[in-house]
Design an enzyme around this catalytic site. Structure first.
Site, mmCIF file in Angstrom:
data_model
loop_
_atom_site.group_PDB
_atom_site.id
_atom_site.type_symbol
_atom_site.label_atom_id
_atom_site.label_comp_id
_atom_site.label_asym_id
_atom_site.label_seq_id
_atom_site.Cartn_x
_atom_site.Cartn_y
_atom_site.Cartn_z
ATOM 1 N N GLY A 1 53.813 42.683 27.802
ATOM 2 C CA GLY A 1 52.749 43.818 27.632
ATOM 3 C C GLY A 1 51.862 43.425 27.187
ATOM 4 O O GLY A 1 50.915 42.211 27.124
ATOM 5 N N GLU B 1 54.657 38.650 24.839
ATOM 6 C CA GLU B 1 53.931 37.828 26.263
ATOM 7 C C GLU B 1 53.011 38.718 26.466
ATOM 8 O O GLU B 1 52.971 39.834 26.941
ATOM 9 C CB GLU B 1 54.975 37.892 27.443
ATOM 10 C CG GLU B 1 55.756 36.536 26.642
ATOM 11 C CD GLU B 1 55.240 35.037 26.738
ATOM 12 O OE1 GLU B 1 54.302 35.010 27.626
ATOM 13 O OE2 GLU B 1 56.484 34.394 26.961
ATOM 14 N N CYS C 1 49.511 39.341 34.873
ATOM 15 C CA CYS C 1 48.307 38.632 33.470
ATOM 16 C C CYS C 1 48.272 37.363 33.958
ATOM 17 O O CYS C 1 46.947 37.409 33.234
ATOM 18 C CB CYS C 1 50.190 38.476 32.324
ATOM 19 S SG CYS C 1 51.502 37.329 32.531
HETATM 20 P P1 NAD Z 1 51.712 47.485 28.164
HETATM 21 O O1 NAD Z 1 51.886 47.610 27.134
HETATM 22 O O2 NAD Z 1 51.667 49.810 28.807
HETATM 23 O O3 NAD Z 1 53.636 48.578 28.479
HETATM 24 C C1 NAD Z 1 54.360 47.681 27.661
HETATM 25 C C2 NAD Z 1 56.066 47.643 27.566
HETATM 26 O O4 NAD Z 1 55.880 48.076 25.863
HETATM 27 C C3 NAD Z 1 56.627 48.847 28.658
HETATM 28 O O5 NAD Z 1 57.911 48.915 28.544
HETATM 29 C C4 NAD Z 1 56.235 50.092 27.388
HETATM 30 O O6 NAD Z 1 56.867 51.266 27.383
HETATM 31 C C5 NAD Z 1 56.402 48.838 26.029
HETATM 32 N N1 NAD Z 1 55.465 49.709 24.877
HETATM 33 C C6 NAD Z 1 54.428 50.272 25.316
HETATM 34 N N2 NAD Z 1 53.456 50.737 24.050
HETATM 35 C C7 NAD Z 1 54.589 50.305 22.396
HETATM 36 C C8 NAD Z 1 54.989 49.926 21.458
HETATM 37 N N3 NAD Z 1 53.687 51.174 20.491
HETATM 38 N N4 NAD Z 1 55.937 50.062 21.014
HETATM 39 C C9 NAD Z 1 56.597 49.725 21.662
HETATM 40 N N5 NAD Z 1 56.993 49.494 22.883
HETATM 41 C C10 NAD Z 1 55.037 49.780 23.760
HETATM 42 O O7 NAD Z 1 52.256 46.901 29.359
HETATM 43 P P2 NAD Z 1 52.151 47.553 31.112
HETATM 44 O O8 NAD Z 1 50.966 48.356 31.593
HETATM 45 O O9 NAD Z 1 53.641 47.578 31.556
HETATM 46 O O10 NAD Z 1 52.102 45.835 31.855
HETATM 47 C C11 NAD Z 1 50.962 45.552 31.954
HETATM 48 C C12 NAD Z 1 50.054 44.426 31.027
HETATM 49 O O11 NAD Z 1 51.175 43.403 30.944
HETATM 50 C C13 NAD Z 1 48.693 43.459 30.643
HETATM 51 O O12 NAD Z 1 48.419 43.732 30.001
HETATM 52 C C14 NAD Z 1 49.350 42.472 31.248
HETATM 53 O O13 NAD Z 1 48.486 40.714 31.156
HETATM 54 C C15 NAD Z 1 50.680 41.668 30.075
HETATM 55 N N6 NAD Z 1 51.691 41.310 30.663
HETATM 56 C C16 NAD Z 1 52.136 40.063 30.073
HETATM 57 C C17 NAD Z 1 52.999 39.066 30.870
HETATM 58 C C18 NAD Z 1 52.442 37.181 30.040
HETATM 59 O O14 NAD Z 1 53.645 36.379 30.459
HETATM 60 N N7 NAD Z 1 51.748 37.017 28.687
HETATM 61 C C19 NAD Z 1 53.968 39.520 31.837
HETATM 62 C C20 NAD Z 1 52.912 40.848 32.226
HETATM 63 C C21 NAD Z 1 52.819 41.432 31.951
#
Ligand code: NAD
Length: 508
Positions: free
Chosen positions: A239, A261, A295
């Site tokens: 995320g 990631e 990402c």
């Molecule tokens: P997000 O960070 O809003 O949420 C991702 C996940 O984390 C969700 O399941 C959410 O409920 C959980 N979450 C949020 N805050 C949390 C906390 N404090 N503690 C524990 N869990 C928590 O991200 P998003 O909007 O769903 O996805 C987009 C982001 O993900 C972008 O920044 C993208 O680059 C990244 N991403 C990275 C990869 C990689 O492999 N590097 C792959 C896909 C997406």
């Protein structure tokens, strides 16, 4: 879509907590899943409450004791059957991914294909969880290392790869002898329900203990429970960097392990020695594919000054050909953003870019009217900037492409590296010296560095992940499996004396 939901055993109101048997009751509130494609409510899902969550972790711990005893190739055989089931469900699952997340149908199917690929990889891996043998300095001693299962793995996933990221983690974790608890993104909960149903069918047929594949639906709070839980030795979180900083700190505070990631800020260097037509395809696909919500999306183009104007003109012309619309219609190139918040973030970034001194070679905007009722369809846009602008240093999860000019290859690499994130990078060049420089230790500082390929679209055979604020984690291929196991060094004495290491004597 109704028929697709039926095929995947998704109801109008779904329970959201399962250990692989019956879905459990919970009172954590409800998530309503609206499609960004047409704004329609697809179905709703109950979120986990703390009691249901604790029951799941306890069941997973119990299952681990049984699962780790099953030989790895036998676990691999079950994962092989998961791959078969995914082949069977590729069409409905791919469609659901596309409808719930908003990516093109082709990419939805591609995501399921990636799951199938990682199953195949994991099956082979189940016979190759090897350790090394070392020569002992002591006579009649044997020294070697082995890899043992770790325990319960928590998986927190993002909305943009609602099924593939979970499978990268779980298929490896399962052949390694671990059990998994998945918290899908609250923006794509139905994809999670569909996967859990598919797995449960295969596991039941094979008598796999309940608790090997668990799911706990919910938002940030459920993610926080997983991060802080000492019963979970490994948390793999995908995320935003903001989320990763919180998860990383919580897991480290209890001496757990994490695979992070996180966000990227990926660039392609377009050299004066590039094949311009090939570069154009790479740049446009990288920047607008999945509506800029990968990402690995190309966010910056670092273009040599001698080809800058020509390339910009071609890029603008190519963008004007893009068809934006329903991603289930394969004639369209660009689908919607995930929700209205994402649209607001897109506008905010455009506004900040202008305020900070960027100028737009192609303006953005939101599309209105028939077919765009969800309000989530935006125009991919192109801005001319310098790399140090605050907005350029930041990952905006939308199709905004920044153009930056350079003079020397050293300057181009410094610009490419000059952001806090370090996921994916690329150079377009037919010049061997430039290509090798880019790949050398003095070159790209990213986890992924490509030559004559764009930044997005990785294969499962390689280890996937990035450096700096991208979090440092690696998933999927190569030896990423080692993160899901614990290493043990063994020394075995088959002699009649007890010699100590380093020549130390201890006579009684
Ligand atoms: P997000 O960070 O809003 O949420 C991702 C996940 O984390 C969700 O399941 C959410 O409920 C959980 N979450 C949020 N805050 C949390 C906390 N404090 N503690 C524990 N869990 C928590 O991200 P998003 O909007 O769903 O996805 C987009 C982001 O993900 C972008 O920044 C993208 O680059 C990244 N991403 C990275 C990869 C990689 O492999 N590097 C792959 C896909 C997406």
């Amino acid at each position: 879509m109704q028929q697709i939901l039926q095929q995947l055993n998704i109801q109008q109101i779904n329970k959201g907590v399962s250990t692989g048997g019956e879905w459990l009751d919970s009172t954590g509130g409800t998530i309503e899943s609206y499609s960004p494609v047409d704004g329609q409510l697809i179905a709703s899902v109950q979120q986990a409450d703390r009691q249901a969550y604790d029951a799941v972790v306890a069941k997973a711990q119990e299952a681990f004791v049984a699962w780790r005893k099953i030989p790895a190739p036998k676990r691999g055989e079950i994962v092989r059957q998961v791959g078969e089931a995914l082949r069977q469900y590729k069409q409905p699952l791919g469609m659901l991914v596309s409808y719930e997340m908003g990516k093109s149908l082709q990419e939805g199917y591609g995501e399921v294909q990636e799951m199938i690929d990682i199953c195949d990889f994991a099956v082979g891996l189940s016979r190759q969880l090897y350790g090394l043998t070392m020569h002992s300095e002591r006579p009649l001693h044997r020294m070697y290392e082995q890899w043992h299962p770790l325990g319960v793995v928590g998986i927190i996933s993002a909305f943009n790869f609602p099924v593939a990221v979970w499978s990268w983690n779980s298929m490896l974790a399962w052949v390694c002898g671990d059990v998994c608890i998945w918290k899908p993104s609250e923006k794509t909960p139905l994809c999670g329900i569909a996967c859990q149903n598919i797995i449960a069918e295969v596991f039941k047929k094979n008598g796999v203990p309940e608790g090997v594949s668990c799911i706990v639906q919910g938002g940030r709070e459920v993610g926080e429970w997983l991060s802080a839980d000492t019963r979970i030795p490994l948390v793999s979180a995908t995320g935003s960097t903001r989320m990763g900083k919180a998860v990383g700190a919580a897991v480290a505070a209890r001496m757990g392990r994490s695979i992070l990631e996180l966000g990227g800020n990926n660039a392609i260097i377009i050299s004066q020695h590039a094949d311009i037509d090939m570069s154009l395809i790479g740049a446009v696909f990288g920047a607008v594919g999945t509506a800029g919500q990968r990402c690995t999306t190309t966010r910056r183009l670092i273009i040599h000054e001698s080809v800058y104007d020509t390339f910009k003109a071609k890029l603008v012309a190519a963008y004007q050909q893009l068809r934006i619309g329903n991603p289930l219609d394969t004639a369209n190139h660009v689908g919607p953003l995930i929700d209205k918040d994402a649209v607001n973030n897109y506008f905010s970034a455009i506004e900040q870019c202008s305020r900070q001194g960027g100028t737009f070679a192609l303006e953005g905007g939101v599309l209105k009217g028939q077919g765009y009722e969800s309000g989530c369809y935006v125009k991919p846009c192109i801005a001319e900037v310098t790399n140090e602008l605050a907005i350029v240093q930041h990952e905006t999860f939308a199709p905004i492409l920044y153009l930056i000019k350079y003079k020397t290859i050293e300057e181009a690499v410094a610009l490419q590296n000059g952001v806090p994130q370090g996921l994916s990078s690329a150079i377009m060049t037919l010049n061997l010296r430039e290509a090798e420089y880019f790949l050398s230790a003095a070159g790209s500082d990213c986890g992924i560095a490509n030559v004559n390929i764009g930044t997005s679209g990785a294969e499962i055979g390689g280890a996937f992940g990035g450096e700096k604020e991208t979090g440092g984690g690696r998933e999927s291929g190569s030896d990423a499996w080692k993160a899901y196991m614990r290493r043990q060094t063994n020394t075995l004495n088959f002699g009649t004396d007890l010699p100590l290491a380093q020549g130390i004597t201890f006579d009684l």
